[in-house]
Structures are given as C-alpha cells and as structure tokens.
Scaffold this motif. Structure first.
Motif, mmCIF file in Angstrom:
data_model
loop_
_atom_site.group_PDB
_atom_site.id
_atom_site.type_symbol
_atom_site.label_atom_id
_atom_site.label_comp_id
_atom_site.label_asym_id
_atom_site.label_seq_id
_atom_site.Cartn_x
_atom_site.Cartn_y
_atom_site.Cartn_z
ATOM 1 N N GLN A 1 2.584 -19.527 -2.689
ATOM 2 C CA GLN A 1 1.819 -19.275 -1.460
ATOM 3 C C GLN A 1 3.526 -18.787 -0.742
ATOM 4 O OE1 GLN A 1 -0.642 -21.922 1.123
ATOM 5 N NE2 GLN A 1 -2.467 -22.312 -1.174
ATOM 6 N N VAL A 2 4.168 -19.331 -0.798
ATOM 7 C CA VAL A 2 5.939 -19.535 0.493
ATOM 8 C C VAL A 2 6.187 -17.953 -0.547
ATOM 9 C CG1 VAL A 2 8.217 -20.342 0.823
ATOM 10 C CG2 VAL A 2 5.992 -21.433 1.336
ATOM 11 N N GLN A 3 6.576 -17.768 -1.753
ATOM 12 C CA GLN A 3 7.301 -17.001 -2.395
ATOM 13 C C GLN A 3 5.833 -15.411 -1.984
ATOM 14 O OE1 GLN A 3 7.151 -18.180 -6.380
ATOM 15 N NE2 GLN A 3 8.633 -18.490 -6.552
ATOM 16 N N ALA A 4 4.829 -15.087 -2.192
ATOM 17 C CA ALA A 4 3.740 -14.169 -1.647
ATOM 18 C C ALA A 4 3.893 -13.786 -0.228
ATOM 19 C CB ALA A 4 2.890 -15.067 -1.885
ATOM 20 N N ALA A 5 4.417 -15.148 0.691
ATOM 21 C CA ALA A 5 3.997 -14.878 1.508
ATOM 22 C C ALA A 5 5.496 -13.915 2.360
ATOM 23 C CB ALA A 5 4.499 -16.339 3.076
ATOM 24 N N TYR A 6 6.793 -14.538 1.377
ATOM 25 C CA TYR A 6 8.334 -13.630 1.922
ATOM 26 C C TYR A 6 8.260 -12.501 1.401
ATOM 27 C CZ TYR A 6 13.567 -14.350 2.167
ATOM 28 O OH TYR A 6 14.351 -13.925 2.242
ATOM 29 N N TRP A 7 7.713 -12.716 0.040
ATOM 30 C CA TRP A 7 8.254 -11.418 0.065
ATOM 31 C C TRP A 7 7.055 -10.420 0.450
ATOM 32 C CZ3 TRP A 7 12.125 -10.590 -1.897
ATOM 33 C CH2 TRP A 7 12.668 -11.438 -2.867
ATOM 34 N N ASN A 8 6.048 -10.550 1.542
ATOM 35 C CA ASN A 8 4.864 -10.047 1.736
ATOM 36 C C ASN A 8 5.687 -9.190 3.486
ATOM 37 O OD1 ASN A 8 2.387 -9.358 0.187
ATOM 38 N ND2 ASN A 8 2.103 -10.776 1.203
ATOM 39 N N LEU A 9 6.257 -9.918 3.526
ATOM 40 C CA LEU A 9 7.237 -10.048 4.812
ATOM 41 C C LEU A 9 8.348 -9.045 4.730
ATOM 42 C CD1 LEU A 9 7.955 -11.248 8.116
ATOM 43 C CD2 LEU A 9 9.134 -12.625 7.439
ATOM 44 N N VAL A 10 9.081 -9.169 3.873
ATOM 45 C CA VAL A 10 9.963 -8.289 3.496
ATOM 46 C C VAL A 10 9.431 -6.798 2.830
ATOM 47 C CG1 VAL A 10 11.662 -8.046 1.619
ATOM 48 C CG2 VAL A 10 11.427 -10.011 1.690
ATOM 49 N N PHE A 11 8.237 -6.726 2.801
ATOM 50 C CA PHE A 11 7.331 -5.061 2.616
ATOM 51 C C PHE A 11 7.100 -4.563 3.607
ATOM 52 C CE2 PHE A 11 3.516 -3.407 3.019
ATOM 53 C CZ PHE A 11 3.597 -2.496 2.131
ATOM 54 N N ALA A 12 6.770 -5.599 4.999
ATOM 55 C CA ALA A 12 6.012 -5.260 6.206
ATOM 56 C C ALA A 12 7.224 -4.889 6.937
ATOM 57 C CB ALA A 12 5.607 -6.493 7.277
ATOM 58 N N LEU A 13 8.532 -5.468 6.543
ATOM 59 C CA LEU A 13 9.634 -5.289 7.341
ATOM 60 C C LEU A 13 9.741 -4.028 6.967
ATOM 61 C CD1 LEU A 13 11.467 -8.844 8.443
ATOM 62 C CD2 LEU A 13 10.367 -7.366 9.832
ATOM 63 N N ARG A 14 10.207 -3.731 6.230
ATOM 64 C CA ARG A 14 10.592 -2.495 5.083
ATOM 65 C C ARG A 14 9.669 -1.439 5.834
ATOM 66 N NH1 ARG A 14 12.953 -3.315 -0.740
ATOM 67 N NH2 ARG A 14 13.116 -1.151 -0.410
ATOM 68 N N ASN A 15 8.435 -1.670 5.337
ATOM 69 C CA ASN A 15 7.625 -0.565 5.874
ATOM 70 C C ASN A 15 7.930 -0.303 7.431
ATOM 71 O OD1 ASN A 15 5.252 0.686 5.264
ATOM 72 N ND2 ASN A 15 3.970 0.193 6.058
#
Length: 638
Positions: free
Chosen positions: A267-281
């Motif tokens: 879950q931490v890995q998924a949340a971390y990459w979701n945050l990366v995507f959200a910031l880049r988006n």
C-alpha cells in the motif's frame, strides 16, 4: 414556277410587316424624367407632383437608373474599430487546505517504508497480536513450574478420657500441643506426563499423657509420591496439547504479522507512486494552462492588429477555463494521494507531518524486462503466508487427532510412595533394668506411681493381698530416640523406619463416546483443511498470473503511450506552423494542444501503473520483504 413566285412574295410581305412593327415601337418610346430627391432640393422649394396619365391608358413603369455619387470615386482611409487588449487572467491559487507550502518534506520510497513499519497502526496491532500470543504460550508453560507450599500450624488438643488407661491420670483428660511445619514441592513433567510430590513434614509435640516415654518430642516424615501414566496421557495430555497448539498459533500470528507487513508495504508503494503521478499530472496541467495563457496573449495581439476576429478570444477564454478546471482536479488528486500516504506512515493524527508538503525523490522505474512466470509461481507457492497459515492449521489438526486418539486408550497409572520417618525427644521414667518397689509406695516417677495405683486397684478388686506383689521392673525410652531435633533428623535419614507403597490405578472406559466423537470431528477437519489448501493454492495461482499480466500490459502501455505522446508533439508542431502561416484555425490549434496534454497524462499514468504493478507482483509472490530488505524475527526461536 408559280409556286416559287408565291413563296418569294410571302417572304417579302413578312419582312415588310416586321420592319413596320419595329419602326412603330421606336416611335412610341419617350424619355422618362428622373425623379428628384427631396433632400437635394433647396429649402422652400417643393417638388412638382409627377404627371399622371388619363384613365384607361397603359403606362410602362420607368426603369430606375443608377446615380453616381461624385464623392464615391475618391479613396477613403480604413475605418478600424478601436479594440483594447484584454489582460491574461492570473494563475489560479493552488494552495491546499491544511498544507503549509514552506514545510517541504523530501521523501524516498525506502524512507516511506521505514516510517510505515515504525508508525503504522495496523502493523502495531499485528505486532501486538504476536506479543500477546507469546504471553499465552508462557502462561501455558506455567503448569510445569515447581509449586512450593508450606503449612505452618499450631494445634492444641484437650481430649477427655473415659478410661484410666488413656494416660489422663486423675484429671480425666489429656492435653497436647503440636507445632507443624510441613513444606512440600510438586512438579509436573512435560516428558512422560508424570507428577512428583516431595513432602517434608515436621512436628513438635508436648503432651500430658502419662504413658508417653518421651515428652516433648520431634517427629519428621520425608516422602516422595509419584503418579506416572502408562497409556492415556503418557505421550500427550491436555496440557501438552494446549502448549503445542499455542506454539502453532504463535507461528500463525507471526504469519499474519508478515502478511500484514507485506500488505502495508504494498500500500505504501502504491500510495507513493500515486503521489508521484498526481504531482507530475498537476505540473502537466499547469504547463497546459500556461500554453493556453500564451495563446491568449497571441490572440490579443492579433485581434489588436486586426488579423483575428474577437470571436477567437472567447474560444481561447473557454479553453483557459477548461484547463483551470483540470488543474483544480489535479490539485485535489495531489491532496488525496498525499493524505493516503501520510495515513500509512504516521501514528498520531496530531503529528506535525500532516501539514507538510511531501516531495517524492524517487522516479518511476522503466524496466522492460519480461516477467518470469515460472519463477514467480514457484516463489509464491513456497512463501505465501496464506499457505503457511493453512499448513500450521494442519499441524494443529494433527495434534488434535493425536490427543483425541490417545484419550480413547484405557488409563493405567503407576502410583507409588517412598517415605521415611524420624522421632526423638526428652525421656520420661527410670533407666532401663531398674526395680520399682510397689509395696512401699515409693515410685521413682509419676508414671510408676500411677502404675502402682492401678495395680493396687486391681489387687483390691481381685481380693489379692498386697504383700504378694514384689517389685516391677520398668524401662525408659530407647537411647536412639532420646535427643533433640538433630537426633530426629538423624533417625529420619537413617532410613531405619520407612514406608514404601507401589500400586497401579487402572481405569477402563466402557463407552468412551466423547473421545471417539472428538477424534472423528478432528479427522473431518483434516479433510476440510485439505480442500481449503487446494482452493487457496488455486487463488494464489490466479493472483500471480494476473499480477504478471498486469506488469506485461503496463510495459506495453508505456511503449504505446510514449509513441502517442511523441506523435502528439509532432502534430502540435505541424499545426503550429500551419497556424502561423494562416492555414489553420485557433480551434484546431487548441485541439492539438489538448491532445498533447492528454497524451502526456496517459504516459504518466502508464509509468505509474507499471510501478504499481511491480509492487503488486512482489506482493503476489511474497517477495516484498526480501526485495525491500525487511527482516522479521521469528518469535518461536530464541
């Protein structure tokens, strides 16, 4: 001949009639006067009414003739409207509620996992389950702890005597005072299931009984009692069954803790990459908005120069509003992804990190290596915690079957006791071999005097003369019984007085339906666990295959989205050139820009999904702990 002449005459006649008609029409036409515009007449001059024909006369309407304005032949300067440039709207406010922009928290993936392992409440709950199971196991081992017990007592007995032979003398009652101190140790053994009790009884007695040879005296008893089962409860009993089952349950809680840890890390890995995507988006949407704002500037210059119509401004303003809306949605996605990651990492809702702005430092991995499905399946079948838990449940079931099968046996227990006693005290009476003159009535002690009284009473009742009685030989206590507590212990460990008992207690159940029913139920559970294991194994097979396919699909999506983004960039560049030379429209240019923004978003999403798919494959194969260098200690090992 006559026919030709007639034809020529006819033609001449028709030609003459045609010419006559044309001449008559030319004579009938008259010039029509040009109407006068009243606005061109001098002031005060009225226009004459137009002539009217008499009634019944056909009048042909006049054909209006164009009037030529002499001023229209002169060139005029162009009349452009005065158009002012509209200012470009400012950038929207991207401040998020509860987040301080100055409080920036750089965070890597390893740091996020470490914080989650330290602070996550779900992991703490699973860790406490393991600790609680450890305490339960220690409590069950307490049945094998030695039990030391001691019962100090003071006993005073005053007993009435119905006979003078009770040693009461003339008082008719005897009095004794006993001091007891009896420590003992009881110990049950796990191996063999036997129970041993070692008792050491000590007493100090003072009595008024006149027949007592020693008074006061010490009495001791040292005994060892053994109860050893031979059939039922020898290889396993209820205590050993509970301990073995609790060991397996402790391993199950450890398996649950590992499973919970793997889930949280995933879950931490998924949340971390979701945050990366959200910031880049968010940055992608901001760049798109800036492009639209630049289009607004260009359109304003062109409208001011007269090269574009004001309608193009409305089109660009609509595009700006649409992109601002997309930017707000992307900003909300940043807050949601950030809060999800904070929930996994932080322990307390009042932690100061809740107001921090997390900045990920890791970038998505772009590895196009194919997935080894065979190796992934093998690792999953060996390491998945669900299978380990079922295997432990099978072990618990095997313990139950062993216990219930043992309970169907007859109970045969060896019961034995080995004891030794000791006695010593202060001697009463005369030394052994001395003679006491009874007739003279001068006894040597109170006991001999009492004995003399009894003999005289018997002689009087029998009618015997007193002179017949000579003297009575009396003896005191044995020399090995004379002494204090030390002599008592010496007699005790001399083993000269002992008590040895060996026996067998046999119990044959005629109808042991309880144990048989429990055994049958345990065997049914064994078959049920086998079916559950196969079902779980199939679910793991499906899970690994789906996770592997997700990785492969994400890889292909990355390649396709990259090509789509490159094509969108080329289309935008070509459309920009056409727009600059006037061969394209603002609508088409904005359309190409939107396509490029969507292509970039799709590429970012594909990269994020690929990294999330890798993390999910690690979870499916139970390799999350190994790949992330997380070591979990085994609670069953010291």
């Amino acid at each position: 001949m006559s026919n030709q002449l007639s034809r020529a005459f006819t033609r001449a006649l028709v030609l003459a009639l045609f010419l006559l008609a044309c001449f008559s029409a030319a004579l009938a036409q008259k010039p029509t006067p040009t109407p006068v515009n009243p606005a061109t007449q001098p002031p005060g001059q009225e226009q004459a009414p137009p002539a009217t024909a008499p009634p019944g006369t056909n009048i042909t309407p006049p054909v209006p003739q164009p009037t030529v304005d002499p001023t229209a032949q002169e060139p005029r300067p162009p009349n452009f409207p005065d158009v002012q440039q509209h200012p470009v709207p400012p950038l929207p406010d991207l401040t998020r509620i509860g987040v301080v922009n100055s409080n920036v928290l750089p965070l890597s993936m390893n740091d996020a996992i470490r914080k989650a392992l330290q602070n996550n409440n779900d992991i703490e709950v699973a860790r406490d389950d393991v600790r609680f199971a450890e305490t339960q196991l220690r409590s069950l081992y307490g049945v094998y702890d030695p039990i030391f017990s001691i019962t100090p007592q003071i006993i005073q007995n005053i007993t009435p005597q119905q006979s003078s032979l009770g040693g009461s003398g003339s008082s008719g009652k005897t009095k004794s005072t006993i001091l007891n101190l009896s420590p003992s140790i009881t110990k049950s053994f796990e191996k063999g299931g036997g129970t041993y009790t070692l008792s050491f009884a000590n007493s100090h007695t003072t009595t008024s009984n006149s027949f007592s040879l020693i008074n006061p005296f010490y009495s001791s008893n040292l005994s060892l009692a053994i109860n050893q089962p031979l059939l039922r409860n020898r290889s396993i009993d209820n205590n050993r069954r509970s301990i073995r089952v609790q060991r397996k349950r402790l391993e199950q809680t450890d398996s649950d803790f590992r499973q919970s840890t793997i889930q949280i890390i995933s879950q931490v890995q998924a949340a971390y990459w979701n945050l990366v995507f959200a910031l880049r988006n968010q940055q992608n949407q901001l760049d798109s908005l800036n492009v639209s704002r630049q289009n607004m500037r260009n359109i304003e210059f062109e409208i001011a120069a007269g090269a574009k119509a004001p309608l193009d401004r409305a089109q660009v303003q609509t595009d700006i509003a649409s992109r601002e809306s997309n930017l707000f949605v992307a900003t909300q996605g940043v807050s949601q992804a950030e809060n999800t990651l904070k929930q996994l990492m932080l322990r307390d809702p009042m932690a100061p990190e809740w107001s921090a702005q997390i900045t990920p430092t890791d970038t998505p991995a772009l590895d196009l290596a194919p997935v080894n499905l065979t190796a992934a399946l093998d690792e999953a079948h060996k390491n998945r915690q669900e299978l380990r838990r079922l295997n432990l449940q099978k072990d618990i079931n095997a313990i139950d079957i062993q216990f219930y099968k043992n309970q169907t046996l007859p109970q045969v227990d060896i019961q034995s006791t080995v004891a030794t006693t000791g006695l010593a005290g202060t001697s009463l009476g005369v030394p052994a071999g001395s003679l006491v003159p009874l007739i003279s009535g001068s006894p040597a002690s109170n006991s001999s005097a009492f004995l003399l009284q009894q003999i005289r009473a018997l002689q009087a009742n029998a009618g015997l003369p007193l002179a017949v009685v000579p003297t009575v030989a009396t003896s005191g206590a044995p020399t090995d019984l004379i002494g204090g507590y030390g002599q008592d212990l010496k007699n005790l460990f001399g083993f000269s007085t002992r008590n040895i008992t060996v026996g067998v207690a046999i119990s044959l159940p005629l109808h042991n339906r309880t144990a048989e029913a429990n055994l049958a139920g345990a065997r049914i559970q064994r078959d049920q666990l086998a079916a559950s294991y196969r079902s779980t194994d199939q679910a793991i097979e499906m899970d690994v295959r789906n996770a592997a396919q997700a990785v492969d699909t994400a890889q292909k999506r990355m390649v396709a989205s990259r090509q789509a983004r490159e094509s969108a960039e080329q289309q935008l560049a070509g459309e920009q050139k056409l727009y600059e030379v006037g061969r394209s429209t603002t609508f088409l240019l904005l359309q190409r820009q939107n396509e490029l923004t969507n292509a970039r978003t799709s590429e970012l999403q594909a990269q994020t999904d690929y990294n999330k798919a890798l993390a999910d494959l690690q979870r499916a194969t139970a390799s999350t702990l190994r790949i992330n260098n997380v070591v979990v200690t085994d609670p069953t090992k010291p």
